[in-house]
Design an enzyme around this catalytic site. Structure first.
Site, short mmCIF file in Angstrom:
data_model
loop_
_atom_site.label_atom_id
_atom_site.label_comp_id
_atom_site.label_asym_id
_atom_site.label_seq_id
_atom_site.Cartn_x
_atom_site.Cartn_y
_atom_site.Cartn_z
N ASP A 272 0.82 -1.21 0.00
CA ASP A 272 0.00 0.00 0.00
C ASP A 272 0.86 1.27 0.00
OD1 ASP A 272 -2.87 0.69 0.15
OD2 ASP A 272 -2.20 1.87 1.86
N ASP B 112 -8.38 3.03 -9.90
CA ASP B 112 -8.62 1.74 -9.26
C ASP B 112 -8.50 1.88 -7.74
OD1 ASP B 112 -8.76 -1.29 -9.43
OD2 ASP B 112 -6.87 -1.04 -8.36
N GLU C 11 -13.15 4.45 -8.64
CA GLU C 11 -13.83 3.22 -8.22
C GLU C 11 -13.95 3.23 -6.70
OE1 GLU C 11 -13.47 -1.54 -7.65
OE2 GLU C 11 -11.84 -0.14 -7.25
C1 ARE Z 1 -5.07 -11.44 -6.04
C2 ARE Z 1 -5.56 -12.65 -5.27
C3 ARE Z 1 -5.44 -12.39 -3.78
C4 ARE Z 1 -4.00 -12.02 -3.42
C5 ARE Z 1 -3.60 -10.81 -4.26
C6 ARE Z 1 -2.16 -10.41 -4.03
O1 ARE Z 1 -6.93 -12.92 -5.59
O2 ARE Z 1 -5.80 -13.59 -3.07
O3 ARE Z 1 -3.91 -11.69 -2.04
O4 ARE Z 1 -3.75 -11.12 -5.65
O5 ARE Z 1 -1.30 -11.42 -4.40
C7 ARE Z 1 -8.01 -7.81 -8.54
C8 ARE Z 1 -8.63 -9.14 -8.14
C9 ARE Z 1 -8.01 -9.70 -6.89
C10 ARE Z 1 -6.49 -9.75 -7.02
C11 ARE Z 1 -6.04 -8.32 -7.26
C12 ARE Z 1 -4.51 -8.21 -7.39
O6 ARE Z 1 -10.02 -8.97 -7.94
O7 ARE Z 1 -8.49 -11.04 -6.69
O8 ARE Z 1 -5.92 -10.31 -5.83
O9 ARE Z 1 -6.59 -7.87 -8.50
O10 ARE Z 1 -4.05 -9.01 -8.41
C13 ARE Z 1 -12.55 -4.20 -2.76
C14 ARE Z 1 -11.94 -2.88 -3.19
C15 ARE Z 1 -12.05 -2.64 -4.69
C16 ARE Z 1 -11.54 -3.83 -5.47
C17 ARE Z 1 -12.31 -5.06 -5.01
C18 ARE Z 1 -11.86 -6.33 -5.73
O11 ARE Z 1 -12.55 -1.82 -2.47
O12 ARE Z 1 -11.28 -1.50 -5.00
O13 ARE Z 1 -12.11 -5.26 -3.60
N1 ARE Z 1 -11.63 -3.61 -6.92
C19 ARE Z 1 -10.44 -3.21 -7.72
C20 ARE Z 1 -10.38 -3.92 -9.06
C21 ARE Z 1 -10.05 -5.37 -8.85
C22 ARE Z 1 -8.64 -5.49 -8.31
C23 ARE Z 1 -8.31 -4.45 -7.33
C24 ARE Z 1 -9.15 -3.39 -7.03
C25 ARE Z 1 -6.95 -4.42 -6.80
O14 ARE Z 1 -11.56 -3.71 -9.76
O15 ARE Z 1 -10.19 -6.14 -10.02
O16 ARE Z 1 -8.47 -6.79 -7.68
O17 ARE Z 1 -6.18 -3.61 -7.70
C26 ARE Z 1 -17.15 -4.82 -0.18
C27 ARE Z 1 -16.45 -3.46 -0.11
C28 ARE Z 1 -15.62 -3.21 -1.37
C29 ARE Z 1 -14.67 -4.38 -1.60
C30 ARE Z 1 -15.49 -5.67 -1.72
C31 ARE Z 1 -14.63 -6.89 -1.98
O18 ARE Z 1 -18.14 -4.78 -1.18
O19 ARE Z 1 -17.43 -2.44 -0.01
O20 ARE Z 1 -14.87 -2.03 -1.20
O21 ARE Z 1 -13.96 -4.15 -2.83
O22 ARE Z 1 -16.23 -5.86 -0.52
O23 ARE Z 1 -13.79 -7.10 -0.91
CA CA Z 2 -4.09 2.84 0.54
#
Ligand code: ARE
Ligand code: CA
Length: 485
Positions: free
Chosen positions: A181, A211, A237
């Site tokens: 982070d 993102d 987002e």
């Molecule tokens: C992957 C593996 C993990 C591993 C990580 C690091 O799955 O197990 O720990 O790698 O090695 C995407 C994938 C993830 C992936 C990540 C990095 O979805 O699976 O992890 O890339 O490669 C929250 C956030 C929101 C986020 C969602 C997914 O608030 O910003 O989680 N969305 C964006 C993108 C994703 C992306 C990421 C962020 C990271 O659109 O595609 O992840 O860059 C409630 C809360 C939400 C929360 C949600 C899910 O609804 O209100 O805020 O969203 O729960 O936890």
């Molecule tokens: Ca942060």
């Protein structure tokens, strides 16, 4: 914040549709490119460039949202894109030169490029490694970019991972799924991020999806955005979560936000088979103002999560998209990815590991059967293309009160277009009040455009009513320019 661009290609297309139908659009109705985007998930840059020229430009899409363009960790999964290793614009989706070529070719046909900017964090790997282009990295060490002192160590949870979305401090200073982070409060970090975004702007992108914006303090994102040239489009987002302290409203001062409420509210309506007018004035309804909202039926996360509908729902998914495109709330973004059965599965790749863009069937349609890895090509579905034409003709006409009848529902955009939908499993008819002139109109959802319309795709307007006969899960729409007689 959002400008209405008038695109020559598009204006000409609508004008010719209008001319062919023998009907004239009142001069006050200046067809303008509607502010509709399409997310082409994990599509390589060369494929997006071709798609702009052959489909997106002609259909009148205003912008395309790409997957993240920077160097990433090496792996088979799609989500490696979300683990930056450096800010070199080279990834499994293409090289810097290919990215630049895409931006210029899309721009030439009136399609802006919005890049997905992953700036809250770097990789999520615990062990040191080498990125896609060969950059060496460690969890909190990215030579030439960031050292250990430029990351948060939240110290609030056992692994420094976010455990409680009810804690603002955890959400913004701990690690989202172990992703290193960045200390976005630091001027040096902000500057490095700014240099990356400036680099993308120098290649011609129009703006960014930010993102994981929720995971950065709004003031940090505001400071990064403030350093960008005026007019840079920013879409944050911030997933709206009930009872969470951080809400999308904090991020509207410097750009738009993806409004997750829209699909969440439409989904249950469709499921119950009862459609009704949205009540955006209702205090219980949580929506950012229309001018700040980007709306969607699904995206790459929700199609793997709790999206009400996805490409798998065929006709009903199209129906949901039609209603979104007919609505007057926010800037809609159509989603287009690839079929999958494994949540983590990446798009098909070539022998060198780059992503293969695949091809679209000659007439992609919602009832297509997809094998895993097939591109869904939703942006080419006739009903979607027809609704872009519809939206251009309708412009900013007022959304009139809707009517529900025989389990079908419809509404007029005052004097310019009418839409109707039957979310149920039996045929249904609905007569929607309209001030459009009497006549036969082409249903642009069935026909893809208002011109050369077969008998079967026509809707009659008589005495102030547009009469729709709808099959199960069918949506239909007519506009001033789609009058055939
Ligand atoms: C992957 C593996 C993990 C591993 C990580 C690091 O799955 O197990 O720990 O790698 O090695 C995407 C994938 C993830 C992936 C990540 C990095 O979805 O699976 O992890 O890339 O490669 C929250 C956030 C929101 C986020 C969602 C997914 O608030 O910003 O989680 N969305 C964006 C993108 C994703 C992306 C990421 C962020 C990271 O659109 O595609 O992840 O860059 C409630 C809360 C939400 C929360 C949600 C899910 O609804 O209100 O805020 O969203 O729960 O936890
Ligand atoms: Ca942060």
């Amino acid at each position: 914040m959002r400008g209405v661009r008038s695109v020559v290609v598009w204006g000409a297309l609508v004008a010719s549709a209008v001319a062919m139908s023998g009907c004239s659009v009142p001069s006050a109705v200046e067809p303008a490119a509607p502010d509709v985007g399409v997310q082409l998930f994990q599509l390589p840059w060369t494929s997006i460039a071709e798609e702009c020229e052959s489909a997106l430009g002609p259909a009148g899409f205003a912008w395309v949202l790409t997957s993240p363009p920077q160097e990433h960790v090496v792996g088979e999964q799609w989500w490696v894109s979300y683990q930056p290793v450096s800010y070199q614009i080279e990834s499994r989706l293409g090289t810097r030169a290919e990215f630049a070529d895409m931006v210029s070719r899309c721009g030439a046909v009136g399609v802006d490029v919005i890049a997905d900017a992953v700036i809250n964090h770097m990789s999520g790997q615990d062990a040191p490694g080498t990125g896609w282009v060969g950059s060496a990295y460690a969890h909190q060490g990215y030579p030439g970019l960031y050292g250990p002192g430029e990351f948060h160590h939240c110290g609030l949870t056992a692994q420094d991972d976010i455990e409680d979305y009810g804690s603002r401090e955890q959400v913004q200073n701990c690690e989202l799924v172990n992703l290193a982070d960045l200390d976005t409060g630091s001027p040096a970090v902000r500057q490095t991020i700014g240099a990356y975004l400036d680099d993308l702007l120098s290649l011609g992108v129009a703006g960014f999806r930010i993102d994981a914006a929720k995971h950065m303090a709004a003031e940090d994102v505001a400071a990064i955005v403030a350093a960008l040239p005026e007019g840079t489009r920013v879409m944050s987002e911030v997933i709206r979560g009930a009872r969470e302290p951080i809400q999308p409203e904090e991020y509207t001062a410097f750009g738009e936000v993806f409004e997750f409420s829209y699909a969440r509210e439409l989904g249950p309506q469709l499921e119950s088979g009862m459609l009704y007018d949205p009540d955006l004035s209702d205090e219980r309804a949580l929506h950012v103002p229309a001018s700040s909202a980007v709306v969607f039926i699904d995206n790459h996360d929700t199609e793997r999560g709790n999206a009400p509908l996805t490409y798998r729902n065929g006709a009903e998914y199209l129906l949901a998209n039609v209603l979104m495109l007919a609505d007057d709330y926010g800037a809609p973004v159509v989603y287009s990815g690839y079929a999958f059965s494994d949540r983590d599965a990446g798009a098909p790749t070539n022998a060198d590991g780059t992503v293969d863009g695949g091809t679209c069937a000659p007439h992609p349609a919602p009832d297509a059967e997809y094998a895993d890895g097939d591109r869904t090509c939703v942006q080419r579905w006739a009903g979607i293309v027809g609704m872009l034409e519809w939206r251009a003709v309708v412009g900013d006409a007022a959304r009139m009160p809707g009517v529900s009848e025989n389990d079908a529902y419809g509404f007029e955009r005052e004097g310019r277009g009418v839409v109707a939908a039957n979310p149920n499993d039996a045929d249904a008819s609905v007569a929607v009040p309209t001030s459009m002139p009497d006549g036969e109109y082409c249903d642009v959802v069935a026909n893809g455009s208002g011109s050369s319309c077969p008998e079967g795709a026509r809707v009659r307007v008589r005495d102030g009513l547009a009469a729709f006969d709808l099959a199960p899960q069918q949506a239909a729409a007519i506009h001033l320019g789609s009058r055939v007689s």
